[in-house]
Design a protein around this motif. Structure first.
Motif, short mmCIF file in Angstrom:
data_model
loop_
_atom_site.label_atom_id
_atom_site.label_comp_id
_atom_site.label_asym_id
_atom_site.label_seq_id
_atom_site.Cartn_x
_atom_site.Cartn_y
_atom_site.Cartn_z
N ILE A 274 -20.29 11.18 -7.32
CA ILE A 274 -19.91 11.58 -5.70
C ILE A 274 -19.17 12.68 -5.71
N VAL A 275 -18.95 13.91 -5.32
CA VAL A 275 -18.14 14.53 -4.96
C VAL A 275 -17.37 13.87 -3.19
N GLN A 276 -16.31 13.59 -3.24
CA GLN A 276 -15.88 13.52 -1.96
C GLN A 276 -14.80 15.40 -1.71
N TYR A 277 -15.13 15.25 -0.29
CA TYR A 277 -13.87 16.89 0.34
C TYR A 277 -13.30 16.08 0.89
N LEU A 278 -12.00 16.48 0.19
CA LEU A 278 -10.46 15.97 0.77
C LEU A 278 -9.75 17.50 1.60
N GLU A 279 -9.79 17.52 3.25
CA GLU A 279 -8.40 18.07 3.55
C GLU A 279 -7.71 17.66 3.35
N GLU A 280 -6.61 18.66 3.71
CA GLU A 280 -4.79 18.70 3.24
C GLU A 280 -4.36 17.20 3.92
N ASP A 281 -4.77 17.09 4.96
CA ASP A 281 -4.20 16.00 5.73
C ASP A 281 -4.93 14.54 5.71
N ILE B 59 0.73 -1.43 0.03
CA ILE B 59 0.27 -0.08 -0.18
C ILE B 59 0.70 0.82 0.11
N GLY B 60 1.08 2.27 -0.73
CA GLY B 60 0.98 3.49 -1.08
C GLY B 60 0.46 4.37 -0.48
N ILE B 61 0.26 5.12 0.30
CA ILE B 61 0.18 6.12 1.40
C ILE B 61 0.58 7.40 0.95
N VAL B 62 0.06 8.40 0.85
CA VAL B 62 -0.02 10.19 0.63
C VAL B 62 -1.30 11.08 0.89
N LYS B 63 0.00 12.19 1.84
CA LYS B 63 -1.55 13.56 2.42
C LYS B 63 -1.76 13.88 0.93
N ALA B 64 -3.38 13.85 1.25
CA ALA B 64 -3.95 15.22 -0.27
C ALA B 64 -3.00 15.89 -0.49
N GLY B 65 -2.03 16.42 0.90
CA GLY B 65 -1.94 18.01 0.25
C GLY B 65 -2.10 19.71 0.40
N GLU B 66 -3.62 19.39 0.43
CA GLU B 66 -4.59 20.70 0.29
C GLU B 66 -6.13 20.89 0.89
N GLU B 67 -6.63 21.46 0.68
CA GLU B 67 -8.26 21.35 -0.13
C GLU B 67 -8.69 20.98 -0.81
N LYS B 68 -9.48 20.25 -1.51
CA LYS B 68 -9.51 20.05 -2.70
C LYS B 68 -11.05 18.56 -2.43
N MET B 69 -11.78 18.46 -4.18
CA MET B 69 -12.87 17.87 -4.42
C MET B 69 -12.48 17.06 -5.69
N LEU B 70 -12.95 15.35 -4.59
CA LEU B 70 -12.46 14.62 -5.91
C LEU B 70 -13.65 14.33 -6.38
N PHE B 71 -14.11 14.07 -7.30
CA PHE B 71 -15.47 13.25 -8.60
C PHE B 71 -14.94 11.65 -7.96
N ILE B 72 -15.55 11.23 -7.34
CA ILE B 72 -16.04 9.80 -8.02
C ILE B 72 -18.14 9.35 -8.38
N GLU B 73 -16.75 8.48 -10.21
CA GLU B 73 -17.86 7.98 -10.55
C GLU B 73 -18.64 6.58 -10.85
N GLY B 74 -19.37 6.60 -10.58
CA GLY B 74 -20.18 5.37 -10.45
C GLY B 74 -20.61 4.19 -10.92
N ALA B 75 -20.52 3.36 -11.56
CA ALA B 75 -21.49 2.26 -12.25
C ALA B 75 -22.86 2.48 -12.72
N ASP B 76 -23.31 3.83 -12.01
CA ASP B 76 -25.20 3.46 -12.62
C ASP B 76 -25.62 5.00 -13.16
N ASN B 77 -24.38 5.21 -14.13
CA ASN B 77 -24.47 7.33 -14.03
C ASN B 77 -24.37 8.15 -12.95
N GLU B 78 -23.70 7.61 -11.66
CA GLU B 78 -24.02 8.60 -10.75
C GLU B 78 -22.55 9.28 -10.41
#
Length: 154
Positions: free
Chosen positions: A43-50, A22-41
């Motif tokens: 999800i927006v995931q909000y990340l904090e810097e740590d 497993i490789g692990i890094v910190k997000a480094g800054e606040e940001k949004m990541l988008f998760i594309e689901g199987a049924d045209n769904e």
């Protein structure tokens, strides 16, 4: 048993198992990541810097360390969306790496790679299964026994 491991946003932590890592890094800054689901769904995931970006490989060696670094970079720095495959998708059996993002990551060898939109669980090799990795301000806290790890520049 709990293990505290300190590393910063310019480093990558590798947890080394018997047949994967497993490789692990910190997000480094606040940001949004988008998760594309199987049924045209989407999800927006909000990340904090740590928050954590964890990439699981089902193999060992330099080739797979490079792959982990690349996938972490594409996710963290390029902000590429995360793709979740449908449960019976044939490609899920061929995945060499999968990832999870968030404040904690549970490692489990009993799930099908790439099919879990919930981001607190990640498929891993047997010897890392059962670990729970929790973000801290200056690294991670890991519930479970960590036998082998290394920290390198990211």
């Amino acid at each position: 048993m709990t293990t505290e491991i300190k590393f910063n946003k310019d480093e990558i932590l590798f947890l080394l198992g018997e047949s994967g890592m497993i490789g692990i890094v910190k997000a480094g800054e606040e940001k949004m990541l988008f998760i594309e689901g199987a049924d045209n769904e989407e999800i927006v995931q909000y990340l904090e810097e740590d928050d954590l970006i964890a990439v699981s490989s089902f193999n060992l060696g330099e080739k797979y360390e490079k792959g982990i670094r690349a996938l972490a970079y594409i996710t963290r720095d390029i902000e590429s969306p995360i793709i979740v495959l449908p449960k019976e998708h044939p490609a899920s059996k061929r995945l060499k790496m999968v990832l999870s993002v968030g404040e904690n990551v549970r490692l489990d060898c009993g799930i099908r790679p790439g099919t879990h939109p919930e981001q607190d669980i990640l498929c891993s090799c047997d010897s890392l299964s059962g670990l729970n990795i929790i973000k801290t301000k200056d690294g991670v806290s890991i519930d479970g026994e960590v036998k082998n790890y290394k920290i390198e520049p990211f």
